[in-house]
Enzyme design. Structure first.
Site, PDB file in Angstrom:
ATOM      1  N   LYS A  38      -9.965   9.683 -59.369  1.00  0.00           N
ATOM      2  CA  LYS A  38     -10.379   9.754 -57.748  1.00  0.00           C
ATOM      3  C   LYS A  38     -11.234  10.978 -57.827  1.00  0.00           C
ATOM      4  O   LYS A  38     -12.226  10.936 -57.075  1.00  0.00           O
ATOM      5  CB  LYS A  38      -9.214   9.855 -57.148  1.00  0.00           C
ATOM      6  CG  LYS A  38      -8.310  10.941 -57.239  1.00  0.00           C
ATOM      7  CD  LYS A  38      -7.103  10.972 -56.475  1.00  0.00           C
ATOM      8  CE  LYS A  38      -6.146  12.290 -56.604  1.00  0.00           C
ATOM      9  NZ  LYS A  38      -4.554  11.996 -56.512  1.00  0.00           N
ATOM     10  N   ARG A 131       5.837  15.616 -50.437  1.00  0.00           N
ATOM     11  CA  ARG A 131       4.888  14.691 -49.896  1.00  0.00           C
ATOM     12  C   ARG A 131       5.573  13.340 -49.998  1.00  0.00           C
ATOM     13  O   ARG A 131       6.546  13.012 -49.424  1.00  0.00           O
ATOM     14  CB  ARG A 131       3.560  14.519 -51.062  1.00  0.00           C
ATOM     15  CG  ARG A 131       2.200  13.966 -50.269  1.00  0.00           C
ATOM     16  CD  ARG A 131       1.065  14.242 -50.993  1.00  0.00           C
ATOM     17  NE  ARG A 131       1.150  13.318 -52.350  1.00  0.00           N
ATOM     18  CZ  ARG A 131       0.038  13.444 -53.102  1.00  0.00           C
ATOM     19  NH1 ARG A 131      -0.962  13.929 -52.996  1.00  0.00           N
ATOM     20  NH2 ARG A 131       0.189  12.769 -54.480  1.00  0.00           N
TER      21      ARG A 131
HETATM   22  C1  LIG Z   1      -4.280  12.680 -57.314  1.00  0.00           C
HETATM   23  C2  LIG Z   1      -3.007  12.694 -58.170  1.00  0.00           C
HETATM   24  C3  LIG Z   1      -2.567  12.862 -59.422  1.00  0.00           C
HETATM   25  C4  LIG Z   1      -3.621  13.611 -60.157  1.00  0.00           C
HETATM   26  O1  LIG Z   1      -3.466  15.089 -59.782  1.00  0.00           O
HETATM   27  P1  LIG Z   1      -4.212  16.175 -60.717  1.00  0.00           P
HETATM   28  O2  LIG Z   1      -3.934  17.436 -60.046  1.00  0.00           O
HETATM   29  O3  LIG Z   1      -5.687  15.718 -60.489  1.00  0.00           O
HETATM   30  O4  LIG Z   1      -3.933  16.077 -62.239  1.00  0.00           O
HETATM   31  C5  LIG Z   1      -1.335  12.622 -59.870  1.00  0.00           C
HETATM   32  N1  LIG Z   1      -0.487  11.703 -59.181  1.00  0.00           N
HETATM   33  C6  LIG Z   1      -0.582  11.300 -57.880  1.00  0.00           C
HETATM   34  C7  LIG Z   1       0.424  10.618 -57.483  1.00  0.00           C
HETATM   35  C8  LIG Z   1      -2.178  11.700 -57.212  1.00  0.00           C
HETATM   36  O5  LIG Z   1      -2.185  11.195 -55.910  1.00  0.00           O
END
Ligand SMILES: *Cc1c(COP(=O)(O)O)cnc(C)c1O
Length: 355
Positions: A38, A131
């Site tokens: 993303k 979250r």
């Molecule tokens: C964005 C996201 C990640 C990745 O997080 P990073 O800090 O970029 O490694 C992992 N799990 C979920 C659920 C996310 O939304």
């Protein structure tokens, strides 16, 4: 070829080196990686680099991004909890989704049956960051309910840290996650294929040898892009931290007073500006602004430069103290944090250039 600004450049050599290192370190630790795309809107040329190195699990929080990922023999994870209104698209564009609501999972099951397939669920468990996720004490019952839904396969469980609450993963929290997994396995006589222990913030535990052995997956975005784990902001394994650069062009460079003059009202974003008189300044205006990227996420490579402020389409930079003689048409370069990379890839006004 004429370069178009503002731009974000991507150093392909360094990107590949980071991918190789993460692939090697996680393989050695028996961790499968869900490569999180993303941060760069799943730009196909960059996803290709992941595929070349051998990554086979991809995760994103937007269905639009997942739709564009097309790597043979790979699985796609929907990382944001699916919207129940998009159950059909979620089943169509992803193989696996993180979930915490039984109604949504039922809707996914119904759509999977209609499409003649199975959709895999990873149950999100809350472990302190607050979250998404079911509370730990509800996880076993919830898993039981999921197991009764046609069209759905319970692939595993996962937890997330370092996001809303800024909570750092640790051995105790991950051992609790493993305990929940083992309780589910015992009670229902199944084996969970995935126990996913977090994101880039959990990577420091690989380095310390602290990850419980049954944690067999991490979902990693930022560590690959920025070279730092996100719990203590440490650079791991000599990963590159300067893969991405923002380049912007100077459209005005003049000596001006540092203190605005006249009756003081509001700035472009409705705030009351506070300025200090520092005498005359050499000030450059660059053609990129807050519509493109938040000021908090960029820092000039030339350490003598200081960003004074900005509006939607401009940033104003104090170049007084630089030994370089900036003039109109010059390009100013900036380091980017994760948020900056995310902002710039999302903007259609930014030229994305792989070097
Ligand atoms: C964005 C996201 C990640 C990745 O997080 P990073 O800090 O970029 O490694 C992992 N799990 C979920 C659920 C996310 O939304």
């Amino acid at each position: 070829m004429k370069m178009k600004y503002p731009a974000i450049t991507i150093n392909k050599t360094k990107f590949k080196e980071n991918l190789e290192i993460i692939h090697r370190k996680t393989t050695e630790a028996n961790i499968s990686v869900c490569a999180v795309t993303k941060g760069f809107c799943a730009m196909p040329e960059l996803v290709k680099l992941y595929a070349d190195i051998g990554f086979s699990e991809y995760g994103d929080s937007r269905l639009d991004n997942l739709l564009s990922i097309n790597v043979p023999n790979s699985r796609k994870w929907m990382l944001r909890l699916p919207m129940i209104s998009q159950a059909e698209e979620t089943v169509r564009f992803s193989d696996i989704s993180l979930n915490s609501e039984i109604e949504t999972i039922r809707a996914l099951g119904a759509e999977a049956l209609k499409a003649g397939k199975h959709h895999k669920i990873v149950l999100a468990i809350e472990k302190g960051d607050l979250r998404e996720g079911v509370m730990s004490e509800d996880a076993v019952v919830m898993a039981g309910e999921i197991l009764t839904i046609d069209g759905i396969e319970l692939l595993g469980i996962a937890t997330n840290f370092n996001c809303f609450g800024g909570i750092i993963p640790d051995v105790d929290k991950l051992n609790e996650l493993v305990r929940i997994a083992e309780e589910i396995e015992q009670i229902y006589g199944i084996r969970l294929g995935i126990i996913s222990g977090g994101n880039s913030g959990s990577a420091y535990m690989i380095e310390n040898g602290e990850l419980p052995s049954r944690i067999n997956n991490l979902r990693i975005g930022e560590l690959i892009l920025c070279g730092r784990e996100t719990s203590y902001q440490r650079n791991l394994w000599e990963l590159h931290t300067d893969i991405f650069t923002m380049q912007a062009e100077i459209v005005e460079c003049k000596t001006k007073p540092s203190l605005p003059y006249g009756n003081v009202g509001l700035d472009a974003f409705g705030k009351t500006p506070l300025h200090v008189d520092k005498g005359l300044q050499e000030r450059a205006i660059i053609a990129v602004g807050k519509q493109d990227v938040s000021m908090d996420y960029i820092s000039p490579r030339d350490k003598e430069l200081k960003i004074l402020g900005g509006s939607s389409d401009h940033f104003i930079i104090d170049v007084t103290h630089s030994c370089r003689n900036y003039k109109v048409g010059d390009i100013v370069e900036f380091d980017l944090s994760y948020g900056g990379i995310l902002n710039l890839f999302t903007s259609k006004y930014i030229n994305k250039v792989i070097l």
